[in-house]
Design an enzyme around this catalytic site. Sequence first.
Site, short mmCIF file in Angstrom:
data_model
loop_
_atom_site.label_atom_id
_atom_site.label_comp_id
_atom_site.label_asym_id
_atom_site.label_seq_id
_atom_site.Cartn_x
_atom_site.Cartn_y
_atom_site.Cartn_z
N ASP A 1 0.60 -1.21 0.17
CA ASP A 1 -0.08 0.04 0.04
C ASP A 1 0.94 1.26 0.20
O ASP A 1 1.55 1.74 0.94
CB ASP A 1 -0.93 0.20 1.29
CG ASP A 1 -1.87 1.27 1.46
OD1 ASP A 1 -1.95 1.93 0.25
OD2 ASP A 1 -2.46 1.55 2.23
N ASP B 1 -1.66 5.82 -5.42
CA ASP B 1 -2.00 4.77 -4.38
C ASP B 1 -2.27 3.50 -4.88
O ASP B 1 -3.36 3.19 -5.33
CB ASP B 1 -3.02 5.41 -3.54
CG ASP B 1 -3.47 4.56 -2.21
OD1 ASP B 1 -2.68 3.56 -1.79
OD2 ASP B 1 -4.46 4.74 -1.57
#
Length: 505
Positions: free
Chosen positions: A100, A294
């Site tokens: 992440d 992201d």
Amino acid sequence: DKQHFFLLLLPLYFDVSKCYFSIPLKIYTGKFNVSAEGASAPVRRVALMSDGNGLSLASDPTGTVNFLDMVQNLEGDSGRGYYIEMSIGTPGQKLNILVDTGSSNFAVAAAQHPFITHYFNTALSSTYQLAGRTVAVRYTQGNWEGELGIDRVLIPNGPNGTIVVNIAAIMSSDGFFLPGVNWQGILGLAYPTLARPDSSVEPFFNSVVQQLRIPNIFSLQMCGAGLSASSTADPAGGSLIMGGIEPTLYQGSVWYTPIVEEWYYQVEVLKLEVGDQNLDLDCREYNMDKAIVDSGTTLLRLPVNVFNAVVEAITRSSLIQEFSSGFWDGTKLACWMKGESPWRFFPKLSIYLRATNSSQSFRITILPQLYIQPITDVDGTLDCFRFGLSSSSNGLVIGATVMEGFYVIFDRAQKRLGFALSNCAVSGGVALSEIAGPFSAADVAANCSGGILKEPIMWVISYTLMAICALVLIILLLLLVLPCRRRNYSGEITDESSLVRHRIK
């Protein structure tokens, strides 16, 4: 073709609470097929050298970092997230960890949960040490609470060597671990500013760079482009290269955009195009209140005004004249008869990013195969698809929907992000992404992200304003109530008529 077009209602429930970080908005069960065209190039032994500008490149024959085991070290897909195997503690306990780039904590399950098969048992690790602090993190979907600790970590298919890192041991969670996922923790690869409970908690990759002396750069290839979430084949996977870049994972040139702020990987978006249509919005609209890259977010998320403009432009250019609004807002799937291709009905989407030469930009483009995403089939007769974009109240997010088309380089040392065509973003012999430039940026503002404040600063300002408002209200109450005690008349201010009361919502 219209008679073969159907819309099926599929309610999707999301936690839309305020968030600091983001992980996949919706995780779908099922596995993906990997086509022959999407297979990565053969693994080779590589090492790091410099291109003269401080960028770490992979080349033969020897060097300080070995990429041999890093190629294809990820499993997963955009719906369920991409994860890497790690060995944690002494003796090592193997867990799959979600990659992440939109958060900064390294956190692993440390207690049983109905949706995970195993967890990190801190009591069985002789090297685990409690830090004496608790931590809680809320994401777009789900949240968790736990305790901070320190332990040793080895990445079997990563840089050589064991590192000692901060670990958040997740003791309880809500909506974080979901059915169908095969990971038991999260690897936040962003900057210390986002670390919880505060920036003194050194993020994982910072520790890797410091302890293993590798260059401060990593690169990411995610290979789920255009693949169905309902098939039974192994997950598509990808590669997380720590310490440099691997030239066999991309084609053509690498285009770089500056990292605007080192918290999220914040970039500057100059404009968007739908097909050949420029949305013609003020560039500040695209960066309100930030624009970030992201890997933990499934979709391409756009500020509300931008999202509405994109949907309107797609509707104008689509060959399908009538389309249910439920498809655009994510509550319905669009279904076609098996064997039909829906992608010919939709245009390409392009994002222009400011180049390192601030007077120029470059364009990354995704084909409909990346944002009209296959999800499931119905009775073997219909193929159903979701819309890979969503509206956002907290900024533009370039998530997996776009990232799957590119090899993305997080060059932290040079404070820039690189984009190149991924060699696995291919379906049926057709490349699913494009990249082009340079273009003049003279037609946009010199600073499209100007005036955008970091979230921690915004919190301080918000609390300060609340305190001032509360003080003003108290003064108003005193001014309104005290004179009434001195005056003896029938028009006294009551609870029902009080101006103050109706201003407090």
